[in-house]
Design a protein around this motif. Structure first.
Motif, PDB file in Angstrom:
ATOM      1  N   PRO A  46      41.678  22.194  16.799  1.00 19.19           N
ATOM      2  CA  PRO A  46      41.512  23.437  15.966  1.00 19.19           C
ATOM      3  C   PRO A  46      42.459  24.602  16.145  1.00 19.19           C
ATOM      4  CG  PRO A  46      39.440  22.928  16.972  1.00 19.19           C
ATOM      5  CD  PRO A  46      40.771  22.107  17.535  1.00 19.19           C
ATOM      6  N   SER A  48      43.902  28.642  14.556  1.00 21.31           N
ATOM      7  CA  SER A  48      43.840  29.799  14.061  1.00 21.31           C
ATOM      8  C   SER A  48      44.762  29.938  12.710  1.00 21.31           C
ATOM      9  CB  SER A  48      43.694  31.060  15.100  1.00 21.31           C
ATOM     10  OG  SER A  48      45.155  31.421  15.314  1.00 21.31           O
ATOM     11  N   TYR A  69      44.951  32.797   4.957  1.00 21.44           N
ATOM     12  CA  TYR A  69      43.231  32.978   4.977  1.00 21.44           C
ATOM     13  C   TYR A  69      43.221  32.367   3.400  1.00 21.44           C
ATOM     14  CZ  TYR A  69      42.065  34.849   9.509  1.00 21.44           C
ATOM     15  OH  TYR A  69      41.934  35.094  10.673  1.00 21.44           O
ATOM     16  N   LEU A  72      43.305  28.680   3.235  1.00 26.98           N
ATOM     17  CA  LEU A  72      42.438  27.961   4.189  1.00 26.98           C
ATOM     18  C   LEU A  72      41.010  28.034   3.411  1.00 26.98           C
ATOM     19  CD1 LEU A  72      43.266  29.226   7.386  1.00 26.98           C
ATOM     20  CD2 LEU A  72      43.521  26.579   6.717  1.00 26.98           C
ATOM     21  N   GLU A  76      38.967  24.870   2.007  1.00 25.17           N
ATOM     22  CA  GLU A  76      37.635  24.926   2.512  1.00 25.17           C
ATOM     23  C   GLU A  76      36.560  24.680   1.641  1.00 25.17           C
ATOM     24  OE1 GLU A  76      34.623  26.126   6.225  1.00 25.17           O
ATOM     25  OE2 GLU A  76      36.144  27.645   5.469  1.00 25.17           O
ATOM     26  N   HIS A  83      35.915  25.408   9.046  1.00 35.29           N
ATOM     27  CA  HIS A  83      36.386  26.279   9.988  1.00 35.29           C
ATOM     28  C   HIS A  83      35.190  26.151  11.211  1.00 35.29           C
ATOM     29  CE1 HIS A  83      33.569  28.803   7.932  1.00 35.29           C
ATOM     30  NE2 HIS A  83      33.447  29.466   9.087  1.00 35.29           N
ATOM     31  N   HIS A  85      33.909  28.521  14.952  1.00 27.33           N
ATOM     32  CA  HIS A  85      34.008  29.787  15.835  1.00 27.33           C
ATOM     33  C   HIS A  85      33.955  29.508  17.281  1.00 27.33           C
ATOM     34  CE1 HIS A  85      33.719  32.118  12.077  1.00 27.33           C
ATOM     35  NE2 HIS A  85      32.516  31.357  11.797  1.00 27.33           N
ATOM     36  N   GLY A  91      38.189  32.705  14.005  1.00 25.18           N
ATOM     37  CA  GLY A  91      38.014  31.227  13.451  1.00 25.18           C
ATOM     38  C   GLY A  91      38.935  30.279  13.778  1.00 25.18           C
ATOM     39  N   GLN A  92      38.742  29.034  13.659  1.00 29.86           N
ATOM     40  CA  GLN A  92      39.606  28.093  14.027  1.00 29.86           C
ATOM     41  C   GLN A  92      39.265  27.067  12.929  1.00 29.86           C
ATOM     42  OE1 GLN A  92      41.553  27.645  17.085  1.00 29.86           O
ATOM     43  NE2 GLN A  92      41.022  29.920  17.049  1.00 29.86           N
ATOM     44  N   TYR A  93      40.422  26.359  12.539  1.00 27.02           N
ATOM     45  CA  TYR A  93      40.333  25.518  11.211  1.00 27.02           C
ATOM     46  C   TYR A  93      40.922  24.069  11.691  1.00 27.02           C
ATOM     47  CZ  TYR A  93      39.692  29.784   8.644  1.00 27.02           C
ATOM     48  OH  TYR A  93      39.346  30.957   8.345  1.00 27.02           O
ATOM     49  N   HIS A 139      30.259  23.401  13.944  1.00 30.49           N
ATOM     50  CA  HIS A 139      30.608  24.980  13.430  1.00 30.49           C
ATOM     51  C   HIS A 139      30.555  26.041  14.405  1.00 30.49           C
ATOM     52  CE1 HIS A 139      31.081  27.964  10.142  1.00 30.49           C
ATOM     53  NE2 HIS A 139      30.285  28.652  10.980  1.00 30.49           N
TER      54      HIS A 139
END
Length: 158
Positions: A46, A48, A69, A72, A76, A83, A85, A91-93, A139
């Motif tokens: 993951p 950021s 952002y 992303l 998504e 993403h 948390h 948040g991480q993707y 998540h």
């Protein structure tokens, strides 16, 4: 509380496959969007939005964090990205189709460990028995102390 999008994961084997998925949905493939896609395929963890915008420590060109952002979010919505948390940080993707793991996170040092979903089936069963909820840890990870922080005499928050 932030909730995950309820979109089925879309599998793209590489960045070009992700680009084809975007085009098939009628989306433009801008240079900034391509950089985000390439960044997600370049890492196996993951990441950021800030780290992507920063160019993954010199691996890719830098880009605007607001644009990162937005891209992303678009990815998504299509199901290409999800993403999660981790603690109190950003948040991480991750790529949604490639990333089917669930996570545990250290609340002291921020370490993140990925687990196959089956490894948490016992925890899921305990939550189901106690509450009736079907738990997922993709998540929001399970948070506690990693082995190193626990050895240093740390205490997890109750």
């Amino acid at each position: 509380m932030t909730v995950a999008h309820h979109v089925a994961p879309v599998v793209a084997d590489d960045a070009e496959a992700a680009v084809r998925i975007l085009r098939a949905d009628g989306r433009r493939v801008t240079a900034a969007r391509r950089r985000v896609i390439e960044a997600l395929f370049a890492v196996d963890e993951p990441v950021s939005a800030e780290r992507i915008a920063d160019g993954l420590d010199g691996l890719l060109p830098r880009s605007d964090v607001a644009s990162t952002y937005r891209n992303l979010e678009t990815l998504e919505q299509l199901g290409l990205v999800r993403h999660l948390h981790v603690g109190h940080g950003p948040g991480q993707y991750v790529l949604a189709g490639r990333e089917r793991r669930e996570f545990v996170a250290c609340e002291r040092c921020g370490a993140l460990a990925a687990l196959e979903p089956a490894q948490l089936d016992g925890v899921r069963a305990a939550v189901r028995a106690a509450t009736g909820f079907e738990a997922r840890f993709s998540h929001f990870p399970i948070v506690g102390l990693c082995a190193g922080c626990a050895r240093e005499g740390g205490h997890a928050h109750p």
